[in-house]
Write a protein that holds these residues in place. Structure first.
Motif, PDB file in Angstrom:
ATOM      1  N   ASP A 191      -2.834 -43.331   3.244  1.00 42.89           N
ATOM      2  CA  ASP A 191      -3.636 -44.555   3.371  1.00 42.89           C
ATOM      3  C   ASP A 191      -4.205 -44.902   2.000  1.00 42.89           C
ATOM      4  O   ASP A 191      -5.411 -45.100   1.842  1.00 42.89           O
ATOM      5  CB  ASP A 191      -4.756 -44.342   4.396  1.00 42.89           C
ATOM      6  CG  ASP A 191      -5.249 -45.666   4.976  1.00 42.89           C
ATOM      7  OD1 ASP A 191      -4.531 -46.672   4.851  1.00 42.89           O
ATOM      8  OD2 ASP A 191      -6.366 -45.688   5.530  1.00 42.89           O
ATOM      9  N   ASP A 192      -3.321 -44.981   1.016  1.00 40.71           N
ATOM     10  CA  ASP A 192      -3.712 -45.145  -0.382  1.00 40.71           C
ATOM     11  C   ASP A 192      -4.570 -46.400  -0.586  1.00 40.71           C
ATOM     12  O   ASP A 192      -4.263 -47.472  -0.049  1.00 40.71           O
ATOM     13  CB  ASP A 192      -2.451 -45.238  -1.248  1.00 40.71           C
ATOM     14  CG  ASP A 192      -2.757 -45.095  -2.726  1.00 40.71           C
ATOM     15  OD1 ASP A 192      -2.889 -43.961  -3.195  1.00 40.71           O
ATOM     16  OD2 ASP A 192      -2.856 -46.144  -3.393  1.00 40.71           O
ATOM     17  N   ILE A 193      -5.629 -46.248  -1.360  1.00 37.19           N
ATOM     18  CA  ILE A 193      -6.580 -47.345  -1.554  1.00 37.19           C
ATOM     19  C   ILE A 193      -5.933 -48.543  -2.245  1.00 37.19           C
ATOM     20  O   ILE A 193      -6.141 -49.691  -1.859  1.00 37.19           O
ATOM     21  CB  ILE A 193      -7.826 -46.857  -2.343  1.00 37.19           C
ATOM     22  CG1 ILE A 193      -8.857 -47.974  -2.464  1.00 37.19           C
ATOM     23  CG2 ILE A 193      -7.449 -46.320  -3.711  1.00 37.19           C
ATOM     24  CD1 ILE A 193      -9.449 -48.406  -1.179  1.00 37.19           C
ATOM     25  N   GLY A 194      -5.127 -48.293  -3.294  1.00 33.29           N
ATOM     26  CA  GLY A 194      -4.529 -49.393  -4.041  1.00 33.29           C
ATOM     27  C   GLY A 194      -3.278 -49.964  -3.409  1.00 33.29           C
ATOM     28  O   GLY A 194      -2.999 -51.158  -3.532  1.00 33.29           O
ATOM     29  N   ARG A 195      -2.526 -49.122  -2.724  1.00 30.19           N
ATOM     30  CA  ARG A 195      -1.241 -49.556  -2.181  1.00 30.19           C
ATOM     31  C   ARG A 195      -1.308 -49.985  -0.716  1.00 30.19           C
ATOM     32  O   ARG A 195      -0.424 -50.689  -0.238  1.00 30.19           O
ATOM     33  CB  ARG A 195      -0.217 -48.422  -2.333  1.00 30.19           C
ATOM     34  CG  ARG A 195       0.161 -48.147  -3.780  1.00 30.19           C
ATOM     35  CD  ARG A 195       0.880 -46.816  -3.915  1.00 30.19           C
ATOM     36  NE  ARG A 195       1.398 -46.631  -5.259  1.00 30.19           N
ATOM     37  CZ  ARG A 195       0.663 -46.235  -6.295  1.00 30.19           C
ATOM     38  NH1 ARG A 195      -0.633 -46.009  -6.124  1.00 30.19           N
ATOM     39  NH2 ARG A 195       1.196 -46.083  -7.492  1.00 30.19           N
ATOM     40  N   VAL A 196      -2.333 -49.534  -0.002  1.00 31.47           N
ATOM     41  CA  VAL A 196      -2.404 -49.824   1.431  1.00 31.47           C
ATOM     42  C   VAL A 196      -3.677 -50.587   1.802  1.00 31.47           C
ATOM     43  O   VAL A 196      -3.620 -51.693   2.347  1.00 31.47           O
ATOM     44  CB  VAL A 196      -2.311 -48.513   2.252  1.00 31.47           C
ATOM     45  CG1 VAL A 196      -2.414 -48.819   3.744  1.00 31.47           C
ATOM     46  CG2 VAL A 196      -1.018 -47.777   1.948  1.00 31.47           C
ATOM     47  N   LYS A 197      -4.835 -50.015   1.495  1.00 37.24           N
ATOM     48  CA  LYS A 197      -6.092 -50.567   2.009  1.00 37.24           C
ATOM     49  C   LYS A 197      -6.447 -51.912   1.373  1.00 37.24           C
ATOM     50  O   LYS A 197      -6.704 -52.896   2.081  1.00 37.24           O
ATOM     51  CB  LYS A 197      -7.231 -49.570   1.798  1.00 37.24           C
ATOM     52  CG  LYS A 197      -7.127 -48.344   2.693  1.00 37.24           C
ATOM     53  CD  LYS A 197      -8.334 -47.437   2.515  1.00 37.24           C
ATOM     54  CE  LYS A 197      -8.260 -46.256   3.468  1.00 37.24           C
ATOM     55  NZ  LYS A 197      -9.436 -45.361   3.307  1.00 37.24           N
ATOM     56  N   ILE A 198      -6.487 -51.969   0.032  1.00 35.19           N
ATOM     57  CA  ILE A 198      -6.857 -53.232  -0.609  1.00 35.19           C
ATOM     58  C   ILE A 198      -5.867 -54.342  -0.265  1.00 35.19           C
ATOM     59  O   ILE A 198      -6.287 -55.456   0.071  1.00 35.19           O
ATOM     60  CB  ILE A 198      -7.006 -53.048  -2.135  1.00 35.19           C
ATOM     61  CG1 ILE A 198      -8.234 -52.178  -2.443  1.00 35.19           C
ATOM     62  CG2 ILE A 198      -7.123 -54.394  -2.840  1.00 35.19           C
ATOM     63  CD1 ILE A 198      -8.461 -51.907  -3.914  1.00 35.19           C
ATOM     64  N   PRO A 199      -4.540 -54.109  -0.320  1.00 32.70           N
ATOM     65  CA  PRO A 199      -3.612 -55.171   0.107  1.00 32.70           C
ATOM     66  C   PRO A 199      -3.864 -55.633   1.543  1.00 32.70           C
ATOM     67  O   PRO A 199      -3.792 -56.834   1.834  1.00 32.70           O
ATOM     68  CB  PRO A 199      -2.238 -54.506  -0.044  1.00 32.70           C
ATOM     69  CG  PRO A 199      -2.424 -53.512  -1.139  1.00 32.70           C
ATOM     70  CD  PRO A 199      -3.807 -52.973  -0.923  1.00 32.70           C
ATOM     71  N   ARG A 200      -4.169 -54.688   2.436  1.00 30.05           N
ATOM     72  CA  ARG A 200      -4.419 -55.075   3.825  1.00 30.05           C
ATOM     73  C   ARG A 200      -5.664 -55.960   3.932  1.00 30.05           C
ATOM     74  O   ARG A 200      -5.652 -56.993   4.604  1.00 30.05           O
ATOM     75  CB  ARG A 200      -4.585 -53.819   4.683  1.00 30.05           C
ATOM     76  CG  ARG A 200      -4.849 -54.122   6.162  1.00 30.05           C
ATOM     77  CD  ARG A 200      -4.835 -52.866   7.003  1.00 30.05           C
ATOM     78  NE  ARG A 200      -5.960 -51.981   6.716  1.00 30.05           N
ATOM     79  CZ  ARG A 200      -5.836 -50.718   6.317  1.00 30.05           C
ATOM     80  NH1 ARG A 200      -4.632 -50.194   6.132  1.00 30.05           N
ATOM     81  NH2 ARG A 200      -6.892 -49.978   6.101  1.00 30.05           N
ATOM     82  N   TRP A 201      -6.737 -55.575   3.237  1.00 32.13           N
ATOM     83  CA  TRP A 201      -7.970 -56.361   3.276  1.00 32.13           C
ATOM     84  C   TRP A 201      -7.777 -57.738   2.640  1.00 32.13           C
ATOM     85  O   TRP A 201      -8.333 -58.725   3.107  1.00 32.13           O
ATOM     86  CB  TRP A 201      -9.093 -55.598   2.585  1.00 32.13           C
ATOM     87  CG  TRP A 201      -9.539 -54.375   3.329  1.00 32.13           C
ATOM     88  CD1 TRP A 201      -9.528 -54.189   4.681  1.00 32.13           C
ATOM     89  CD2 TRP A 201     -10.038 -53.166   2.748  1.00 32.13           C
ATOM     90  NE1 TRP A 201     -10.008 -52.933   4.994  1.00 32.13           N
ATOM     91  CE2 TRP A 201     -10.331 -52.283   3.834  1.00 32.13           C
ATOM     92  CE3 TRP A 201     -10.274 -52.726   1.456  1.00 32.13           C
ATOM     93  CZ2 TRP A 201     -10.845 -51.000   3.641  1.00 32.13           C
ATOM     94  CZ3 TRP A 201     -10.793 -51.453   1.254  1.00 32.13           C
ATOM     95  CH2 TRP A 201     -11.068 -50.604   2.334  1.00 32.13           C
ATOM     96  N   LEU A 202      -6.987 -57.806   1.574  1.00 30.78           N
ATOM     97  CA  LEU A 202      -6.729 -59.096   0.927  1.00 30.78           C
ATOM     98  C   LEU A 202      -5.995 -60.037   1.881  1.00 30.78           C
ATOM     99  O   LEU A 202      -6.319 -61.228   1.972  1.00 30.78           O
ATOM    100  CB  LEU A 202      -5.900 -58.900  -0.338  1.00 30.78           C
ATOM    101  CG  LEU A 202      -6.613 -58.299  -1.556  1.00 30.78           C
ATOM    102  CD1 LEU A 202      -5.603 -58.021  -2.666  1.00 30.78           C
ATOM    103  CD2 LEU A 202      -7.702 -59.234  -2.071  1.00 30.78           C
ATOM    104  N   ARG A 203      -4.991 -59.528   2.591  1.00 29.35           N
ATOM    105  CA  ARG A 203      -4.223 -60.363   3.512  1.00 29.35           C
ATOM    106  C   ARG A 203      -5.088 -60.827   4.677  1.00 29.35           C
ATOM    107  O   ARG A 203      -4.977 -61.967   5.129  1.00 29.35           O
ATOM    108  CB  ARG A 203      -3.000 -59.585   4.005  1.00 29.35           C
ATOM    109  CG  ARG A 203      -1.951 -59.392   2.902  1.00 29.35           C
ATOM    110  CD  ARG A 203      -0.888 -58.396   3.270  1.00 29.35           C
ATOM    111  NE  ARG A 203       0.024 -58.180   2.143  1.00 29.35           N
ATOM    112  CZ  ARG A 203       0.449 -56.989   1.738  1.00 29.35           C
ATOM    113  NH1 ARG A 203       0.050 -55.884   2.371  1.00 29.35           N
ATOM    114  NH2 ARG A 203       1.272 -56.878   0.715  1.00 29.35           N
TER     115      ARG A 203
END
Length: 428
Positions: free
Chosen positions: A313-325
């Motif tokens: 659940d990588d912060i840069g590759r998973v979480k931030i992209p999900r929150w941005l979308r």
């Protein structure tokens, strides 16, 4: 000081043509065979780094680079990598020899001057070919103000003491000041509560670097630190007889921390502290406001200073992209670049979101921010972006009034129509 992280060391770059003695100079100054030395031009092909203690500067990193005049297709790639090193050096040594100072040297001198990077010109091999006064004067006139010119012989050890003295003078004014991550926000005896989640991102048996640095800086300030996990924060605060002066949390638990921390207790995140420590917090706060203008289809660059194995659940590759979308209401195109893969052309991106930059020096982070400003591409960092997306950025910027004001002004600007923004900026 031998264990000082590289990101906190003064970075000294050594530049020059092939075979002018750059590697010999690094070996002579460090007193160790750091770089391979040969009469064959182009022996150094990639930047070579050596951490060193250099009195009275303290912890430094010397970076030996490939020749500026390297030839051929491969040589051009080496030159580009050498010039990339200019982004992260605090001080530079431009090495040459008597009678050699042409377009290559002038180009590097111009770049260093443009970026306000202090440098000296080192004239090597004076034991074989002493420079004339006219040649030294010509070098000194290469830019305004004139750089120091130091004649040396790396092989004979001549002029090295004068060179070390010049390095001390070239060091940035704030180098000898104690770097502060959080300690300047506390008075002696005050308490800071650090909220440290133990999850997949926590290295086994230890804490991550910003957390360790924060604890050390608090202790150096004669203040106190209490470390808790996010589930323990509310109970810990209730058991205190006096309110803490500050709460600092990991960005991934910022929403829960904000909910559990009384409104009259200042709070922020480790990543926001790093934005101030390694970059320009006000500029990065302005960049966070640009998240408001993201629309489905926009491209966002996620930039990491280091390379690491991605987590589930990588912060840069998973979480931030999900929150941005989720925030933009559609498919944001996210590209992740790690380590030295940072692109020179940022124009395709609507926003750059950078990591905390804990493993690189401040100059490297400021150089990336400088390039984004020149290309009119907003940049922020993980902590600011996450706090914005979680709706608590104004709260966590309370300890930094100037940065909060910059964010609020920028956000108000982005909320206006394009025509209104043109009027505000004089039609530009």
């Amino acid at each position: 000081m031998r264990e000082t992280p590289k990101g906190l060391r003064l970075h000294i770059g050594v530049f020059g043509r092939r075979n002018v003695g750059k590697s010999s100079l690094v070996n002579a100054v460090t007193g160790q065979p750091v770089s391979i030395v040969s009469d064959t031009p182009g022996t150094t092909t990639d930047p070579v780094e050596k951490a060193q203690e250099l009195s009275p500067l303290g912890p430094v990193v010397f970076i030996d680079t490939a020749g500026l005049d390297d030839a051929g297709a491969l040589g051009e790639l080496r030159v580009k990598r050498t010039e990339k090193t200019l982004d992260r050096v605090d001080v530079a040594l431009l090495v040459t020899e008597a009678g050699v100072f042409g377009d290559d040297e002038m180009r590097i001198a111009a770049i260093l001057s443009e970026r306000d990077t202090p440098f000296a010109v080192v004239v090597n091999k004076i034991d074989h070919n002493p420079p004339t006064p006219e040649f030294l004067d010509r070098i000194a006139a290469c830019c305004d103000p004139a750089p120091p010119v130091i004649p040396v012989s790396a092989v004979q050890g001549l002029g090295l003491l004068a060179l070390k003295e010049i390095l001390v003078k070239l060091a940035p004014d704030d180098w000898f000041a104690e770097p502060r991550l959080v300690g300047d926000l506390l008075r002696a005896g005050e308490l800071a509560v650090l909220v440290v989640p133990i999850d997949l991102g926590a290295p086994k048996g230890r804490l991550i670097l910003p957390q360790v640095q924060a604890i050390r800086d608090i202790l150096d300030s004669d203040a106190r630190a209490m470390v808790v996990k996010e589930r323990e924060l509310r109970d810990a605060l209730e058991q205190l007889t006096h309110k803490p002066a500050l709460v600092v949390c990991d960005s991934q638990v910022v929403l829960k921390t904000a909910g559990d921390t009384p409104a009259d207790v200042p709070m922020t995140t480790f990543s926001i502290l790093m934005a101030r420590f390694k970059g320009d917090l006000a500029r990065l706060a302005e960049g966070a406001a640009a998240i408001d203008r993201l629309r489905p289809g926009d491209r966002v660059l996620i930039a990491e200073a280091c390379t690491h194995h991605p987590l589930a659940d990588d912060i840069g590759r998973v979480k931030i992209p999900r929150w941005l979308r989720q925030y933009a209401g559609g498919a944001i195109q996210v590209e992740v670049k790690a380590g030295a893969a940072y692109p020179e052309d940022l124009s395709p991106y609507a926003l750059v979101i950078h990591c905390g930059a804990c493993v690189v020096n401040r100059k490297a982070m400021l150089s990336r921010l400088y390039h984004s400003i020149r290309q009119d591409v907003p940049m922020t960092n993980y902590g600011l972006a996450i706090s914005f997306l979680q709706g608590v950025l104004p709260r966590v910027l309370l300890p930094f009034p100037a940065a909060r004001a910059a964010f609020e002004k920028a956000r108000e600007t982005w909320r206006r129509s394009p025509q209104e923004r043109d009027v505000m900026h004089g039609g530009i």
